[in-house]
Design an enzyme around this catalytic site. Structure first.
Site, PDB file in Angstrom:
ATOM      1  N   LYS A 106      24.644  74.910  40.418  1.00 51.35           N
ATOM      2  CA  LYS A 106      24.168  73.931  41.405  1.00 51.35           C
ATOM      3  C   LYS A 106      23.611  72.684  40.716  1.00 51.35           C
ATOM      4  CE  LYS A 106      25.876  76.481  43.523  1.00 51.35           C
ATOM      5  NZ  LYS A 106      26.480  77.815  43.320  1.00 51.35           N
ATOM      6  N   GLY A 157      42.413  81.327  40.009  1.00 51.15           N
ATOM      7  CA  GLY A 157      41.585  81.864  41.084  1.00 51.15           C
ATOM      8  C   GLY A 157      40.929  80.750  41.886  1.00 51.15           C
ATOM      9  N   ALA A 158      41.393  80.577  43.149  1.00 46.94           N
ATOM     10  CA  ALA A 158      40.804  79.546  44.021  1.00 46.94           C
ATOM     11  C   ALA A 158      39.732  80.174  44.892  1.00 46.94           C
ATOM     12  CB  ALA A 158      41.892  78.907  44.881  1.00 46.94           C
ATOM     13  N   SER A 204      38.579  82.688  36.886  1.00 46.21           N
ATOM     14  CA  SER A 204      37.565  83.075  37.887  1.00 46.21           C
ATOM     15  C   SER A 204      38.278  83.882  38.954  1.00 46.21           C
ATOM     16  CB  SER A 204      36.895  81.835  38.471  1.00 46.21           C
ATOM     17  OG  SER A 204      37.869  80.883  38.858  1.00 46.21           O
ATOM     18  N   ASP A 222      24.740  93.198  43.164  1.00 48.24           N
ATOM     19  CA  ASP A 222      26.184  93.147  42.892  1.00 48.24           C
ATOM     20  C   ASP A 222      26.761  94.507  42.501  1.00 48.24           C
ATOM     21  OD1 ASP A 222      26.018  90.434  43.290  1.00 48.24           O
ATOM     22  OD2 ASP A 222      26.863  89.860  41.345  1.00 48.24           O
ATOM     23  N   HIS A 252      16.597  64.181  66.500  1.00 47.51           N
ATOM     24  CA  HIS A 252      17.617  63.128  66.476  1.00 47.51           C
ATOM     25  C   HIS A 252      17.146  61.978  65.613  1.00 47.51           C
ATOM     26  CE1 HIS A 252      20.747  60.396  67.745  1.00 47.51           C
ATOM     27  NE2 HIS A 252      19.797  59.477  67.950  1.00 47.51           N
TER      28      HIS A 252
HETATM   29  P1  FAD Z   1      22.727  90.006  37.924  1.00 45.45           P
HETATM   30  O1  FAD Z   1      22.197  88.699  38.346  1.00 45.45           O
HETATM   31  O2  FAD Z   1      24.073  90.116  37.410  1.00 45.45           O
HETATM   32  O3  FAD Z   1      21.662  90.665  36.983  1.00 45.45           O
HETATM   33  C1  FAD Z   1      21.851  91.891  36.359  1.00 45.45           C
HETATM   34  C2  FAD Z   1      20.998  91.947  35.118  1.00 45.45           C
HETATM   35  O4  FAD Z   1      20.999  93.284  34.626  1.00 45.45           O
HETATM   36  C3  FAD Z   1      21.507  91.075  33.982  1.00 45.45           C
HETATM   37  O5  FAD Z   1      20.443  90.378  33.387  1.00 45.45           O
HETATM   38  C4  FAD Z   1      22.114  92.081  32.995  1.00 45.45           C
HETATM   39  O6  FAD Z   1      22.043  91.647  31.660  1.00 45.45           O
HETATM   40  C5  FAD Z   1      21.187  93.265  33.224  1.00 45.45           C
HETATM   41  N1  FAD Z   1      21.754  94.559  32.838  1.00 45.45           N
HETATM   42  C6  FAD Z   1      22.962  95.076  33.156  1.00 45.45           C
HETATM   43  N2  FAD Z   1      23.073  96.340  32.688  1.00 45.45           N
HETATM   44  C7  FAD Z   1      21.904  96.624  32.058  1.00 45.45           C
HETATM   45  C8  FAD Z   1      21.397  97.756  31.402  1.00 45.45           C
HETATM   46  N3  FAD Z   1      22.107  98.881  31.308  1.00 45.45           N
HETATM   47  N4  FAD Z   1      20.162  97.683  30.865  1.00 45.45           N
HETATM   48  C9  FAD Z   1      19.414  96.554  30.960  1.00 45.45           C
HETATM   49  N5  FAD Z   1      19.847  95.447  31.593  1.00 45.45           N
HETATM   50  C10 FAD Z   1      21.066  95.491  32.144  1.00 45.45           C
HETATM   51  N6  FAD Z   1      25.201  83.754  44.486  1.00 45.45           N
HETATM   52  C11 FAD Z   1      24.582  83.081  45.478  1.00 45.45           C
HETATM   53  O7  FAD Z   1      24.007  83.703  46.363  1.00 45.45           O
HETATM   54  N7  FAD Z   1      24.579  81.721  45.508  1.00 45.45           N
HETATM   55  C12 FAD Z   1      25.199  80.972  44.566  1.00 45.45           C
HETATM   56  O8  FAD Z   1      25.175  79.743  44.629  1.00 45.45           O
HETATM   57  C13 FAD Z   1      25.856  81.657  43.510  1.00 45.45           C
HETATM   58  N8  FAD Z   1      26.471  80.972  42.542  1.00 45.45           N
HETATM   59  C14 FAD Z   1      27.064  81.662  41.512  1.00 45.45           C
HETATM   60  C15 FAD Z   1      27.731  80.920  40.538  1.00 45.45           C
HETATM   61  C16 FAD Z   1      28.359  81.573  39.492  1.00 45.45           C
HETATM   62  C17 FAD Z   1      29.061  80.751  38.432  1.00 45.45           C
HETATM   63  C18 FAD Z   1      28.310  82.994  39.427  1.00 45.45           C
HETATM   64  C19 FAD Z   1      28.959  83.703  38.279  1.00 45.45           C
HETATM   65  C20 FAD Z   1      27.677  83.726  40.393  1.00 45.45           C
HETATM   66  C21 FAD Z   1      27.053  83.067  41.458  1.00 45.45           C
HETATM   67  N9  FAD Z   1      26.425  83.762  42.484  1.00 45.45           N
HETATM   68  C22 FAD Z   1      25.827  83.084  43.507  1.00 45.45           C
HETATM   69  C23 FAD Z   1      26.377  85.227  42.496  1.00 45.45           C
HETATM   70  C24 FAD Z   1      25.016  85.700  41.978  1.00 45.45           C
HETATM   71  O9  FAD Z   1      24.823  85.201  40.670  1.00 45.45           O
HETATM   72  C25 FAD Z   1      24.961  87.218  41.967  1.00 45.45           C
HETATM   73  O10 FAD Z   1      25.279  87.702  43.261  1.00 45.45           O
HETATM   74  C26 FAD Z   1      23.585  87.699  41.597  1.00 45.45           C
HETATM   75  O11 FAD Z   1      23.220  87.238  40.314  1.00 45.45           O
HETATM   76  C27 FAD Z   1      23.516  89.233  41.629  1.00 45.45           C
HETATM   77  O12 FAD Z   1      22.238  89.641  41.279  1.00 45.45           O
HETATM   78  P2  FAD Z   1      21.978  91.072  40.612  1.00 45.45           P
HETATM   79  O13 FAD Z   1      20.499  91.144  40.400  1.00 45.45           O
HETATM   80  O14 FAD Z   1      22.631  92.112  41.400  1.00 45.45           O
HETATM   81  O15 FAD Z   1      22.724  91.034  39.217  1.00 45.45           O
HETATM   82  P1  NAI Z   2      36.315  85.282  44.263  1.00 45.12           P
HETATM   83  O1  NAI Z   2      36.556  86.663  44.716  1.00 45.12           O
HETATM   84  O2  NAI Z   2      35.518  84.362  45.111  1.00 45.12           O
HETATM   85  O3  NAI Z   2      37.704  84.558  43.984  1.00 45.12           O
HETATM   86  C1  NAI Z   2      38.658  85.052  43.093  1.00 45.12           C
HETATM   87  C2  NAI Z   2      40.001  84.461  43.450  1.00 45.12           C
HETATM   88  O4  NAI Z   2      40.896  84.758  42.400  1.00 45.12           O
HETATM   89  C3  NAI Z   2      40.582  85.058  44.719  1.00 45.12           C
HETATM   90  O5  NAI Z   2      41.016  84.024  45.583  1.00 45.12           O
HETATM   91  C4  NAI Z   2      41.735  85.907  44.213  1.00 45.12           C
HETATM   92  O6  NAI Z   2      42.791  86.017  45.130  1.00 45.12           O
HETATM   93  C5  NAI Z   2      42.142  85.144  42.966  1.00 45.12           C
HETATM   94  N1  NAI Z   2      42.856  85.950  41.973  1.00 45.12           N
HETATM   95  C6  NAI Z   2      42.619  87.220  41.600  1.00 45.12           C
HETATM   96  N2  NAI Z   2      43.474  87.602  40.636  1.00 45.12           N
HETATM   97  C7  NAI Z   2      44.273  86.545  40.372  1.00 45.12           C
HETATM   98  C8  NAI Z   2      45.364  86.319  39.480  1.00 45.12           C
HETATM   99  N3  NAI Z   2      45.803  87.262  38.636  1.00 45.12           N
HETATM  100  N4  NAI Z   2      45.962  85.110  39.500  1.00 45.12           N
HETATM  101  C9  NAI Z   2      45.538  84.126  40.334  1.00 45.12           C
HETATM  102  N5  NAI Z   2      44.519  84.293  41.219  1.00 45.12           N
HETATM  103  C10 NAI Z   2      43.881  85.488  41.237  1.00 45.12           C
HETATM  104  O7  NAI Z   2      35.674  85.425  42.799  1.00 45.12           O
HETATM  105  P2  NAI Z   2      34.972  84.381  41.850  1.00 45.12           P
HETATM  106  O8  NAI Z   2      35.313  82.985  42.230  1.00 45.12           O
HETATM  107  O9  NAI Z   2      35.245  84.867  40.477  1.00 45.12           O
HETATM  108  O10 NAI Z   2      33.444  84.597  42.180  1.00 45.12           O
HETATM  109  C11 NAI Z   2      32.890  85.912  42.120  1.00 45.12           C
HETATM  110  C12 NAI Z   2      31.817  86.062  43.120  1.00 45.12           C
HETATM  111  O11 NAI Z   2      30.632  85.395  42.690  1.00 45.12           O
HETATM  112  C13 NAI Z   2      32.096  85.454  44.483  1.00 45.12           C
HETATM  113  O12 NAI Z   2      32.916  86.271  45.261  1.00 45.12           O
HETATM  114  C14 NAI Z   2      30.719  85.371  45.041  1.00 45.12           C
HETATM  115  O13 NAI Z   2      30.330  86.625  45.510  1.00 45.12           O
HETATM  116  C15 NAI Z   2      29.887  85.010  43.825  1.00 45.12           C
HETATM  117  N6  NAI Z   2      29.681  83.558  43.800  1.00 45.12           N
HETATM  118  C16 NAI Z   2      28.967  82.986  44.824  1.00 45.12           C
HETATM  119  C17 NAI Z   2      28.776  81.634  44.873  1.00 45.12           C
HETATM  120  C18 NAI Z   2      28.056  81.064  46.029  1.00 45.12           C
HETATM  121  O14 NAI Z   2      27.425  81.809  46.758  1.00 45.12           O
HETATM  122  N7  NAI Z   2      28.107  79.749  46.244  1.00 45.12           N
HETATM  123  C19 NAI Z   2      29.268  80.751  43.822  1.00 45.12           C
HETATM  124  C20 NAI Z   2      30.027  81.450  42.807  1.00 45.12           C
HETATM  125  C21 NAI Z   2      30.191  82.796  42.802  1.00 45.12           C
END
Ligand code: FAD
Ligand code: NAI
Length: 486
Positions: free
Chosen positions: A58, A193-194, A283, A326, A465
């Site tokens: 963000k 991945g879109a 992705s 997750d 408004h």
């Molecule tokens: P994580 O945040 O993955 O945390 C898990 C933690 O556990 C990590 O620190 C890991 O190192 C640790 N861990 C794992 N196994 C062990 C172990 N055995 N011992 C000790 N530590 C361990 N979600 C949104 O809601 N809004 C967004 O805008 C958004 N943007 C995103 C953008 C990107 C690029 C990505 C990749 C994800 C985004 N997400 C977003 C998704 C969001 O990041 C995840 O849904 C969220 O972080 C999940 O939280 P969690 O606590 O389940 O796991």
């Molecule tokens: P995603 O599930 O959103 O998208 C993956 C895309 O890749 C799908 O459209 C799928 O059909 C495509 N795909 C899969 N295999 C492929 C292949 N072999 N070739 C071409 N396309 C392929 O997963 P993404 O973008 O990796 O994000 C993971 C998750 O992280 C999201 O689903 C979301 O839960 C979380 N996230 C949330 C955000 C938010 O809340 N704003 C921002 C970023 C991530």
């Protein structure tokens, strides 16, 4: 003697750290184990979300959008900027500062709440004792310690799904971590991945000057969102923003060179194509993280999708062992993870008091989603296609941002809001938005759905408004065909 706690949380992402804070607030002696290290090799709390997910993405989305506004949109306001340029290392270091402020902020919150923070990998250990507590072995380098806890909360999150033929090196082939750390704008960026990450990262780097090509395997674009919103988004992203999005493709090979990556694929017509890019982001979804958790040591059940099996209260098959975020079923979203963490902490207190009736569960039907593209996409509840498939009769009201005074002043008039309500009861079943700041507007729809509101409830509530929220108001009026400004 090993340290003993009421609760041991494994993972300090938004699921784990929030669970730990709530447990501590409720008077439970709590430890939180986390293994994350940042790029300097230092322990860093906050998991994916704070380190390489929500927060850094963000920050870059905001910076790149500011640049684009200055470059393309300010002139319409009569604001002229000459010699505009962008300093990517400064932009990246601003993002890094925000990340550090938040990750170290969690360390401070842990101290304030007297949570024992343990760095290292936590593994569940087979219990040979009286089964009144669980044992977790924590390893960090050569250091090994074993702690005990009556309750365990697993919040180990997820990691990027890998494609076997596209090995991530975070130089040429990037996952989310690499995509958020580029210090130069790639001339041509490819994305496989879109989905949510693909579209957000495409937005950042396209605004900063990259040509972006996205390759998506599904035959339809953005299938998780309402079809009409997906169509609008595809039109805007491709025609107005210049993203190249190819759907229905099938990758056949990826070859990494010194300066470029060559992607070979079959297009939607099964014709062989080649795409040469400077960097390639992969992705394609994320997988739950249960590696080396020791699930097999204790008989913790994992489902076919690799997620820890839980019931609606996040209870696993093992007594006093919960899992959130997750690593379990449901959307992979930070706010969902955190709210599950809170629900579990409160359920532990109820469980300890023998009050099973007081267990807390999350309503997975009212979790908002936001995709932070421009325009933003946000929704809650059922899509129109889901209602059609399940045969639920519904009415729809829709209103465009174009007809809204605030959107016109912002110069952000693309998109619309759609309200779907039950045809018989008028209860709101879903709200879908594409437009400016809908990330902020969606909360009203979530509150409405949580309170089982009807579309008429929103229609009769006074909205300020001029504000963007009037678009939701008008869409609600539109359910009964009485929108005023269209
Ligand atoms: P994580 O945040 O993955 O945390 C898990 C933690 O556990 C990590 O620190 C890991 O190192 C640790 N861990 C794992 N196994 C062990 C172990 N055995 N011992 C000790 N530590 C361990 N979600 C949104 O809601 N809004 C967004 O805008 C958004 N943007 C995103 C953008 C990107 C690029 C990505 C990749 C994800 C985004 N997400 C977003 C998704 C969001 O990041 C995840 O849904 C969220 O972080 C999940 O939280 P969690 O606590 O389940 O796991
Ligand atoms: P995603 O599930 O959103 O998208 C993956 C895309 O890749 C799908 O459209 C799928 O059909 C495509 N795909 C899969 N295999 C492929 C292949 N072999 N070739 C071409 N396309 C392929 O997963 P993404 O973008 O990796 O994000 C993971 C998750 O992280 C999201 O689903 C979301 O839960 C979380 N996230 C949330 C955000 C938010 O809340 N704003 C921002 C970023 C991530």
């Amino acid at each position: 003697m090993s340290q003993s706690f009421d609760v041991a949380v494994i993972g300090a992402g938004p699921g784990g750290y929030v669970a730990a804070i709530r447990c501590a607030q409720l008077g439970l002696n709590t430890a939180c184990i986390d293994e994350w290290k940042n790029s300097q090799g230092k322990a860093s709390l906050g998991g994916t979300c704070l380190n390489v997910g929500c927060i850094p993405s963000k920050a870059l989305l905001e910076s790149s959008e500011n640049y684009e506004r200055a470059a393309l949109k300010y002139s319409a306001h009569g604001i002229k900027i000459e010699g505009l340029s962008v300093d990517i290392p400064v932009m990246i270091s601003r993002k890094d500062k925000i990340v550090t402020a938040f990750t170290s902020g969690i360390a401070t919150l842990f101290k304030k709440n007297k949570i024992t923070s343990i760095h290292g990998r936590g593994t569940l250990v087979k219990d040979k004792g009286d089964k009144k507590s669980w044992k977790v072995k924590v390893m960090s380098g050569d250091k090994v310690e074993t702690i005990e806890a009556k309750y365990i909360i697993i919040a180990t999150g997820s990691t990027p799904r890998q494609l076997p033929f596209a090995i991530v090196d975070n130089e040429r082939i990037l996952d989310n971590e690499g995509a958020l750390a580029l210090v130069e704008v790639p001339k041509h960026l490819g994305i496989i991945g879109a989905g949510v990450i693909g579209l957000e990262m495409a937005s950042v780097w396209r605004r900063l000057g990259s040509k972006v090509t996205i390759l998506e395997s599904l035959p339809e674009f953005l299938t998780i969102v309402d079809e009409q919103v997906a169509k609008e988004a595809q039109k805007i992203f491709t025609r107005e923003l210049g993203l190249e999005i190819q759907i229905g493709i099938n990758i056949t090979a990826i070859k990494t060179g010194k300066k470029t990556v060559l992607v070979e694929y079959l297009d939607a017509q099964a014709k062989a194509q080649k795409l040469e890019v400077n960097q390639l982001i992969v992705s394609v979804g994320r997988v739950p993280n249960t590696a080396e958790l020791g699930a097999e040591n204790v008989g913790l059940r994992i489902d076919d999708g690799g997620r820890i099996e839980v019931d609606s209260y996040c209870r696993t098959n093992l007594p006093n062992v919960y899992a959130v975020g997750d690593v379990v079923r449901g959307p992979m979203l930070a706010h969902k993870a955190s709210e599950e963490g809170i629900a579990v902490a409160e359920s532990i207190i109820a469980n300890a008091a023998g009050q099973e009736r007081e267990l807390i569960k999350l309503n997975l039907d009212t979790i908002p989603w936001v995709i932070y593209t421009s325009p933003e996409i946000a929704w809650v509840g059922k899509t129109e296609q889901e209602l059609k498939t399940t045969g639920i009769r519904y009415k729809a009201g829709q209103f465009p941002f174009m007809a809204n005074g605030r959107a016109q002043s912002l110069g952000e008039t693309s998109g619309f809001v759609k309200v779907l309500a039950d045809a018989n009861t008028d209860r709101i079943l879903g709200v879908h938005m594409i437009g400016p700041y809908v990330s902020e507007m969606i909360s009203e729809a979530v509150v409405a759905m949580e309170f089982a509101a009807s579309s008429e409830d929103i229609a009769r509530i006074v909205h300020a408004h001029p504000s963007l929220s009037e678009v939701l108001h008008e869409a609600a009026l539109g359910v009964d065909k009485r929108a005023l400004h269209i």
